[in-house]
Design an enzyme around this catalytic site. Structure first.
Site, PDB file in Angstrom:
ATOM      1  N   GLU A 198      -6.663  -7.969  -0.524  1.00  0.00           N
ATOM      2  CA  GLU A 198      -7.023  -7.969   0.898  1.00  0.00           C
ATOM      3  C   GLU A 198      -8.517  -7.698   1.016  1.00  0.00           C
ATOM      4  O   GLU A 198      -8.958  -6.548   1.078  1.00  0.00           O
ATOM      5  CB  GLU A 198      -6.244  -6.921   1.690  1.00  0.00           C
ATOM      6  CG  GLU A 198      -4.778  -7.177   1.806  1.00  0.00           C
ATOM      7  CD  GLU A 198      -4.078  -6.151   2.668  1.00  0.00           C
ATOM      8  OE1 GLU A 198      -4.746  -5.514   3.506  1.00  0.00           O
ATOM      9  OE2 GLU A 198      -2.867  -5.963   2.503  1.00  0.00           O
ATOM     10  N   GLU A 218       0.846  -1.218   0.000  1.00  0.00           N
ATOM     11  CA  GLU A 218       0.000   0.000   0.000  1.00  0.00           C
ATOM     12  C   GLU A 218       0.877   1.263   0.000  1.00  0.00           C
ATOM     13  O   GLU A 218       0.658   2.203   0.784  1.00  0.00           O
ATOM     14  CB  GLU A 218      -0.910   0.014   1.235  1.00  0.00           C
ATOM     15  CG  GLU A 218      -1.982  -1.035   1.229  1.00  0.00           C
ATOM     16  CD  GLU A 218      -3.090  -0.724   2.240  1.00  0.00           C
ATOM     17  OE1 GLU A 218      -2.749  -0.295   3.362  1.00  0.00           O
ATOM     18  OE2 GLU A 218      -4.269  -0.902   1.920  1.00  0.00           O
TER      19      GLU A 218
HETATM   20  C1  LIG Z   1      -6.812   1.871  10.532  1.00  0.00           C
HETATM   21  C2  LIG Z   1      -5.817   1.806   9.440  1.00  0.00           C
HETATM   22  C3  LIG Z   1      -5.133   0.450   9.382  1.00  0.00           C
HETATM   23  C4  LIG Z   1      -4.282   0.382   8.152  1.00  0.00           C
HETATM   24  N1  LIG Z   1      -4.256  -0.983   7.636  1.00  0.00           N
HETATM   25  C5  LIG Z   1      -4.994  -1.430   6.631  1.00  0.00           C
HETATM   26  S1  LIG Z   1      -6.024  -0.549   5.880  1.00  0.00           S
HETATM   27  N2  LIG Z   1      -4.750  -2.692   6.143  1.00  0.00           N
HETATM   28  C6  LIG Z   1      -4.073  -2.858   4.866  1.00  0.00           C
HETATM   29  C7  LIG Z   1      -2.672  -3.373   5.136  1.00  0.00           C
HETATM   30  O1  LIG Z   1      -2.054  -3.693   3.894  1.00  0.00           O
HETATM   31  C8  LIG Z   1      -2.697  -4.612   6.001  1.00  0.00           C
HETATM   32  O2  LIG Z   1      -1.368  -4.963   6.295  1.00  0.00           O
HETATM   33  C9  LIG Z   1      -3.485  -4.352   7.297  1.00  0.00           C
HETATM   34  O3  LIG Z   1      -2.832  -3.361   8.050  1.00  0.00           O
HETATM   35  C10 LIG Z   1      -4.900  -3.882   6.943  1.00  0.00           C
HETATM   36  C11 LIG Z   1      -5.755  -3.676   8.171  1.00  0.00           C
HETATM   37  O4  LIG Z   1      -5.789  -4.873   8.908  1.00  0.00           O
END
Ligand SMILES: CCCCNC(=S)N1C[C@H](O)[C@@H](O)[C@@H](O)[C@H]1CO
Length: 652
Positions: free
Chosen positions: A264, A186
């Site tokens: 995801e 991301e």
């Molecule tokens: C509240 C924002 C948390 C950011 N993480 C997000 S969107 N996510 C996408 C990320 O790639 C994954 O590793 C996980 O961290 C998942 C949430 O479980």
């Protein structure tokens, strides 16, 4: 299918190895078919239905069980990250042993007949400490993480030149089970948007993994602009409540042809200490999966089995304030933290069965659970009584307090000590400027517990003391920011505290090796120097107990305790924070326990207040959603950045 344990091969052998592997691997291939918007596996149309399971959140002895259940759920692929900080604890020191044996996990996935989507980062997010980046990177305080910063890239290159050649034999076309590899994570959600960095990573992956492996990126819809890169297959992530049609249409702007991929698809969500437990409904999750499968998309469900943040490994987020992730990573996932199939799993299995063949046969039943107790713990002594064992090399001296990184302590605790050079005979304001407590501080004067300071939450105490009084501040690192941090998350006393109008100087820093002390079987209570009648502040308690029968998985319940750390038979089970919730039990996997009468040992480090009856229990079910006992609301008073005392609103 799995190759023998790979050797440590210098990259110069790559061409020879490639030739040999190609001869051996035949015509194995996993490619994108842009003509028909699909994947091809060995030339045949293929769609992956995948689930995320993090080997670093499950004891190695349970990997096969969890992977088998995923296969029996109808998945054909497992997706997982590789946390850099889990494998390179110090620069140039590597650990791929025991529960860190990534290659044994790859082999277990192969035995379970699961293909692999690997996500080695270097940053992984994942609610994991510092998003998987090693804390020792911050020993260069001005390093710019996740950018083309030469210091950062030098460390990344060094790590990937160790990891990626070891993965080469495990690539699908070389006879292994890895069908694709993600670059970064991301990246489009990170402020830097440094294309040079992403191009560097892509070049490094190609150089060390060859040109056949499918490399891809994953971003939320808002991150595609900075997260995608020419030559890397673009994928998205979103959950059941998101607008799939709109997001896939946006994805098509980056990948006009090829299979749609959600890397995801959130089956649940993470939990923060002090916030309500997160869930996602079965109907929403199954409807979203069905709609994606009907579109022919390949999907990875995040998480399919969440597991646990043992030890100090949880990460944290920043949403107006610092929010550490809980010890449980149950994630309301289809397979529970204890490895049990849930109604959500069976509902998803039914959906998958509409689109592809699933293995015949039943899912294993939930594992046997054990109840035990209550058990009474005895006082071993307050933490200060063991200082010479906890910091045998003695303190580091500095006029101003030094951070965890400066004293090379990555996680856990550092004790900060100074002596008052003047008497404060009235309760006097004690605080740390610029929110400089990272993350919680337990304050003692001459060994007597005075109270807690907390990042963003609790900024002042009122202390008294005579000249020469010993001021001890135990600093707890609650886990480094794992997402969205616009600056490095240094830990410790980041500013010199102020007592009244004076800045306190002349500090001793004691990096504490608590885990080493607790692993020492010698009864702590025979080692302590002081015998406090009424223990105050950070204090060790312990007991031993037999399990007469076979035992089972269980959930440690700590009624009346406040906050601390637990070890069972020397294994660091993780943090408890009964007073804050929503998690009130800690998952204890059966393999951690001795049965048939052999003695088990449990040790608590309670950081604040012990209940009148220092008892614990083992329950046969988890408590992850306790209504919050109190909603802590601190208002920052404008003058001194100090917060008023908490308004404790009953959560019941
Ligand atoms: C509240 C924002 C948390 C950011 N993480 C997000 S969107 N996510 C996408 C990320 O790639 C994954 O590793 C996980 O961290 C998942 C949430 O479980």
């Amino acid at each position: 299918m799995a190759p023998k344990k790979p050797l440590c091969l210098p990259a110069l052998l790559l061409p020879l190895l490639t030739l040999l592997l190609r001869l051996g691997a035949g015509t194995r291939s996993f490619v994108v078919d842009r003509e028909n918007d699909r994947f091809l596996l060995d030339g045949a149309p293929f769609r992956y239905v995948s689930g995320s399971l993090h080997y670093f959140r499950v004891p190695r002895v349970l990997w096969a069980d969890r992977l088998f259940k995923m296969r029996m759920s109808g998945l054909n692929t497992v997706q997982f990250y590789v946390p850099w900080n889990y494998h390179e604890p110090e620069p140039g020191v590597y650990n791929f042993n025991g529960s860190r044996d990534l290659f044994a996990f790859l082999n277990e996935a192969s035995v379970a007949n699961l293909l692999v989507i690997l996500r080695p980062g270097p940053y992984i997010c994942a609610e994991w400490d510092m998003g998987g980046l090693p804390a020792w990177l911050l020993q260069k305080p001005d390093i710019h993480l996740r950018t083309s910063d030469p210091d950062f890239l030098a460390a990344v290159d060094s790590w990937f030149k160790v990891l990626l050649p070891r993965l080469y034999p495990w690539l699908y076309h070389n006879g292994g089970n890895i069908i694709s590899i993600q670059v970064e994570n991301e990246y489009g959600s990170y402020r830097a948007c440094d294309f040079g960095y992403m191009r560097h990573l892509a070049g490094l992956f190609r150089a060390l993994l060859g040109d056949r492996i499918l490399l891809f990126t994953t971003d939320g819809p808002e991150g595609l602009k900075c997260g995608s890169l020419q030559g890397l297959y673009t994928t998205v992530d979103f959950g059941p409540a998101d607008n799939m049609t709109k997001i896939f249409a946006l994805l098509r702007k980056y990948e006009p042809r090829g299979p749609l991929v959600n890397s995801e698809y959130y089956t649940g969500w993470l939990d923060y200490w002090g916030q309500n437990h997160s869930t996602r409904s079965i109907s929403a999750v199954t409807t979203g999966l069905e709609n994606m499968l009907r579109l022919g998309a390949s999907v990875n469900m995040y998480m399919f089995h969440g597991g646990t943040n043992f030890g100090y490994w949880n990460g944290a987020d920043e949403k107006g304030r610092f929010l550490p992730i809980t010890t449980s990573y149950d994630y309301d996932a289809p397979i529970s933290e204890a490895g049990d199939p849930t109604p959500k799993l069976f509902a998803l299995r039914n959906v998958i069965s509409e689109f592809q063949e699933i293995p015949l046969g039943p899912l294993p039943p939930p594992s046997p659970k054990m109840m035990l107790g209550p058990l009474t713990l005895h006082l071993d002594g307050d933490l200060l009584a063991f200082l010479d064992f906890l910091c045998p090399q003695g303190p580091i001296r500095s006029i101003l307090p030094l951070s965890f990184e400066a004293v090379k302590q990555d996680r856990g605790f550092v004790l900060y000590r100074t002596y008052l050079t003047y008497t404060v005979s009235e309760p006097t304001q004690f605080w740390v400027p610029n929110n400089g407590v990272h993350d919680r501080a337990y304050v003692m004067v001459d060994g007597v517990f005075q109270g807690v300071l907390e990042r963003n939450m609790k900024h002042q105490l009122f202390l008294m003391g005579t000249v020469g009084a010993k001021l001890d501040i135990l600093l707890e690192n609650m886990g480094r920011l794992s997402f969205g941090s616009n600056s490095s998350d240094f830990k410790g006393l980041l500013e010199p505290p102020i007592l009244g109008q004076r800045v306190l100087t002349q500090w001793l820093m004691f990096p504490l090796k608590v885990d080493k002390l607790v692993k020492w079987w010698f009864p702590l209570q025979l080692m302590k120097r002081s015998h406090p009648q009424v223990p105050s502040g950070p204090t060790f308690y312990s007991t031993t107990f037999p399990i007469l029968g076979e035992g089972g998985d269980t959930f440690l319940f700590l009624p009346g305790w406040t906050k601390g750390q637990v070890w069972i038979n020397g294994f660091n089970l993780g943090r408890y924070w009964t007073k804050r919730g929503p998690q009130e039990t800690l998952y204890v996997p059966r393999p951690l326990l001795f049965s048939r009468g052999a003695l088990n040992k449990i040790t608590l480090l309670e950081l604040e207040n012990v209940p009148p009856q220092p008892q614990i229990q083992f329950l046969d079910r988890p408590i992850l959603n306790s209504t919050l006992h109190k909603t802590y609301i601190y208002s920052l008073s404008p003058d001194t950045q100090s917060a008023s005392e908490p308004m404790e609103l009953s959560g019941h």
